[in-house]
Design an enzyme around this catalytic site. Structure first.
Site, PDB file in Angstrom:
ATOM      1  N   GLU A 151       0.875  -1.175   0.000  1.00 50.16           N
ATOM      2  CA  GLU A 151       0.000   0.000   0.000  1.00 50.16           C
ATOM      3  C   GLU A 151       0.909   1.220   0.000  1.00 50.16           C
ATOM      4  O   GLU A 151       1.635   1.458   0.960  1.00 50.16           O
ATOM      5  CB  GLU A 151      -0.828   0.047   1.285  1.00 50.16           C
ATOM      6  CG  GLU A 151      -2.226  -0.455   1.168  1.00 50.16           C
ATOM      7  CD  GLU A 151      -2.984  -0.214   2.474  1.00 50.16           C
ATOM      8  OE1 GLU A 151      -2.816   0.853   3.091  1.00 50.16           O
ATOM      9  OE2 GLU A 151      -3.718  -1.118   2.890  1.00 50.16           O
ATOM     10  N   ASP A 179      -5.613  10.078   9.801  1.00 48.63           N
ATOM     11  CA  ASP A 179      -4.355   9.499  10.254  1.00 48.63           C
ATOM     12  C   ASP A 179      -3.903  10.042  11.603  1.00 48.63           C
ATOM     13  O   ASP A 179      -4.113  11.202  11.942  1.00 48.63           O
ATOM     14  CB  ASP A 179      -3.268   9.739   9.207  1.00 48.63           C
ATOM     15  CG  ASP A 179      -3.433   8.802   8.022  1.00 48.63           C
ATOM     16  OD1 ASP A 179      -3.398   7.576   8.252  1.00 48.63           O
ATOM     17  OD2 ASP A 179      -3.633   9.288   6.900  1.00 48.63           O
ATOM     18  N   TYR A 232     -11.235  -3.890   3.253  1.00 46.59           N
ATOM     19  CA  TYR A 232     -10.320  -3.443   4.309  1.00 46.59           C
ATOM     20  C   TYR A 232     -11.159  -3.178   5.546  1.00 46.59           C
ATOM     21  O   TYR A 232     -11.955  -2.237   5.566  1.00 46.59           O
ATOM     22  CB  TYR A 232      -9.611  -2.174   3.828  1.00 46.59           C
ATOM     23  CG  TYR A 232      -8.520  -1.619   4.724  1.00 46.59           C
ATOM     24  CD1 TYR A 232      -8.515  -1.798   6.110  1.00 46.59           C
ATOM     25  CD2 TYR A 232      -7.470  -0.880   4.182  1.00 46.59           C
ATOM     26  CE1 TYR A 232      -7.521  -1.276   6.906  1.00 46.59           C
ATOM     27  CE2 TYR A 232      -6.462  -0.341   4.971  1.00 46.59           C
ATOM     28  CZ  TYR A 232      -6.505  -0.541   6.338  1.00 46.59           C
ATOM     29  OH  TYR A 232      -5.521  -0.002   7.132  1.00 46.59           O
TER      30      TYR A 232
END
Lengths: 262, 427
Positions: A45, A56, A171
């Protein structure tokens, strides 16, 4: 079979390894990606840096800033992908990032750029299924996988919408939160993977907060893939251009744990 | 097409004709939260179910007369609404001195700086905290730039007894110390944001990060008419009290509507609040003023003038960004306008041609700040000082019998240190 579907062996979980492209610089990323592959990562990735990485945690935020401060442009990132594809014809490569850098030149432009660079799939953090037409249609038209995220807040009513038109793998973001901070309890991961797999034939990879080989092995017991990002990015933060051997050793420890998990 | 030579009412008729489906500029967004190509819900999957739930509760609140009743009651008795509508006679006279013969419109102000907490921000905070309560949320978070939205949020949290966490850029904390202390007095926890440049954009990033990690109990009170749907619509609706009152007040005071509305725009909540109730009045022209900072060819915060459409903070809208979609740092002397984006409805109103947008520099805003102090005895915030500068610029071009109405969306007590520094005065 696509590169992505081949990357999930039937007898063990796949290791999905994330790094931010251009960290510490675009020139250093190639060697770091090679170290991921040599350490045993099955899927790469590659994070596209963004000024405002809202999903994040501190580690990947800092990596984004290091990359952008080093002058990384979208063109550099695509060059990194193109070169990787030439060196590793069979290893799947996925771009992960935020909507604005992906769509700024138009979704079709980005889909074409992915094809040209040999990118197999795209994970866009801030395009939920409700806004899929901003990017998904263009990617699918070029056979670039649209990799969807499911989270602990994704309820049963929503799940079919997410799975529809999803490709590559699913995911599962195991924690409601940002990257790299805490890990979910094993029981909740197992319950979630079971629920997701009841709705899809796609492999389910689990990420967010995975740091140790033990954690990776636990997830490998129940899921088709284990995603590790922040912990690798922290090694790059510590060693900079000298990171590849350290990255390789760490990824190998994860890979070994995953390979002996089942 | 936009034809400058036609009178505004004729251009308006043309615009309406182009908008065939609705014949209205007031029925946005669509059911996906899109204002034309703008707006939407660009958030991480973790937040998506929450956004949908928020919308569901907002629709239920809209349909519940008890919600409107409580909102109106608090606005009247806690905030101090309706805010006055004021004819600025001496400012009008001043402007007429500079104007050609027969020119110089009457200048009026909507006095939202007289609200409790000193700005329009409180209108929205009352609405959102009532919604938070309705949803059973027990913790409030917000981002703030100048600190006005932070103060308003901390205020309603104290009023309703909910814990409050405010994300504020480290740089903004430095330049807005009085508001930081106010928030602390009101019981809020202030979290300094050091990521990025440490300003409003980064505070919003950290607000989103907190929210995504505390989805069960936390309500995010967004301060401007931006963010993922339904925020732009919701904030607009709560702020529309400004325009609704102004419309009624104008009609009852002088029996007609103003010829032009002017408001400053960072994210654009005070402007959309003033404009929205007038959008279908063909004789009312509207002007939104962005912050041109050091100048449009230098560092500024004028997303419509100097940006292009992109995706940030949950919506598609005009953004200051480079060719790769990396977001640029904005600059304005006014911390409240110092944001590289704008609410999506303004992007749509710009593209539809219904509202005209222009910009005012730091220097022009500082001059307007002093002008209002000396002519009217009102110390405006630096945000509406941008609108005042534009009012002076426009009024000289308008006839004497015309009316220009600007939103005085905040008072300037918070800005006196910034202004003193800019003027080279030591306090």
């Amino acid at each position: 079979m696509t590169r992505l579907s081949k990357a999930f062996p039937s007898d063990r979980a796949a290791l999905v390894a994330f790094v931010t492209g251009g960290d510490p610089s675009a020139a250093d990323t190639g060697a770091i990606l090679d170290a991921l592959v040599e350490g045993g990562a099955d899927i790469i990735e590659l994070g596209m840096p963004f000024t405002d990485p809202m999903a994040d945690g501190p580690a990947i935020q800092a990596a984004n800033i290091r990359s952008l401060n080093a002058g990384t442009k979208t063109a550099d990132l695509l060059n990194i992908a193109t070169a990787f594809r030439q060196r590793h014809p069979t290893v799947p490569l996925v771009l992960m990032g935020y909507a604005n850098p992906m769509t700024i030149r138009g979704a079709d432009w980005f889909a074409d750029a992915c094809v040209d660079a040999g990118v197999d799939g795209v994970i866009c953090v801030d395009i939920p299924v409700e806004e899929d037409d901003s990017l998904g249609d263009s990617l699918r038209a070029k056979d670039v996988a649209v990799i969807r995220l499911a989270t602990p807040t994704t309820d049963a009513a929503r799940l079919p919408d997410i799975l529809k038109n999803a490709s590559g793998f699913l995911y599962y973001v195991s924690v409601a939160g940002i990257t790299g901070l805490q890990q979910a309890a094993q029981a909740s991961i197992q319950e979630a993977v079971t629920r997701l797999k009841a709705g899809t034939d796609l492999p389910v990879a689990v990420g967010f907060g995975v740091r140790t080989p033990e954690q990776a092995a636990d997830i490998a017991h129940v899921a088709d893939g284990v995603v590790v990002g922040s912990a690798i990015v922290e090694i790059i933060a510590e060693h900079g251009a000298g990171a590849p051997p350290h990255v390789k050793a760490y990824v190998k420890s994860l890979s070994d744990a995953i390979r002996s998990a089942r | 097409m936009w034809t400058e030579s036609l009178p505004f009412a004729k251009r308006f008729a043309h615009m309406i004709k182009q908008d065939k489906l609705s014949n209205s500029f007031r029925n946005q967004p669509d059911d996906r939260g899109h204002f034309g190509q703008f707006g939407g819900r660009y958030v991480a999957e973790t937040l998506m179910p929450l956004i949908l739930d928020l919308e569901k509760h907002y629709r239920a609140a809209q349909a519940d007369p008890a919600f409107a009743e409580e909102f109106d009651d608090l606005l009247e008795h806690y905030v101090g609404r309706p805010s006055p509508l004021y004819f600025a006679e001496r400012l009008t006279d001043h402007v007429r001195k500079e104007a050609p013969e027969g020119k110089g419109a009457q200048i009026w102000f909507k006095r939202d700086e007289l609200n409790h907490t000193g700005a329009h921000k409180i209108n929205n905070c009352i609405g959102q905290i009532l919604l938070a309560k309705r949803m059973g949320k027990t913790r409030i978070i917000a981002e703030t730039g100048a600190g006005q939205h932070g103060v308003a949020t901390a205020t309603v949290c104290a009023r309703f007894g909910l814990p409050c966490v405010i994300y504020m850029g480290a740089k903004d904390i430095e330049r807005q110390q009085p508001n930081v202390f106010r928030m602390k007095l009101l019981g809020a926890e202030i979290v300094p944001v050091t990521s990025g440049a440490g300003t409003l954009k980064d505070a919003m990033n950290d607000g989103m990060r907190d929210w995504v990690a505390n989805v069960e109990d936390t309500f995010y009170i967004i301060g401007t008419a931006a963010g993922p749907h339904p925020y732009p619509e919701m904030v607009r609706d709560f702020q529309s009290v400004i325009g609704k009152e102004a419309r009624e007040q104008m009609l009852s005071r002088i029996g007609r509507l103003p010829d032009m509305l002017v408001a400053a725009i960072g994210g654009g909540s005070n402007a959309i609040g003033l404009f929205h109730p007038f959008l279908d009045d063909p004789d009312v022209e509207m002007l939104g003023i962005e912050a041109a900072g050091h100048g449009l060819d230098k560092q500024h915060a004028a997303s419509l003038a100097g940006g292009k459409p992109g995706i940030l903070h949950g919506n598609k809208t005009y953004l200051l960004q480079d060719e790769d979609g990396q977001i640029d740092e904005a600059h304005s002397i006014s911390a409240g306008l110092d944001y590289p984006g704008i609410g999506p409805e303004h992007s749509w109103l710009k593209e539809s041609g219904r509202v005209r947008y222009d910009s005012v520099t730091d220097t022009e805003a500082l001059e307007a700040f002093q002008l209002l102090c000396s002519t009217e005895g009102i110390i405006p915030a630096l945000e509406p000082s941008h609108a005042i500068a534009a009012v002076a610029r426009e009024a000289v071009k308008m006839n004497k019998d015309q009316i220009i109405l600007a939103n005085l969306c905040g008072r300037g007590d918070k800005d006196i240190f910034t202004v003193a520094e800019a003027l080279g005065t030591e306090i």
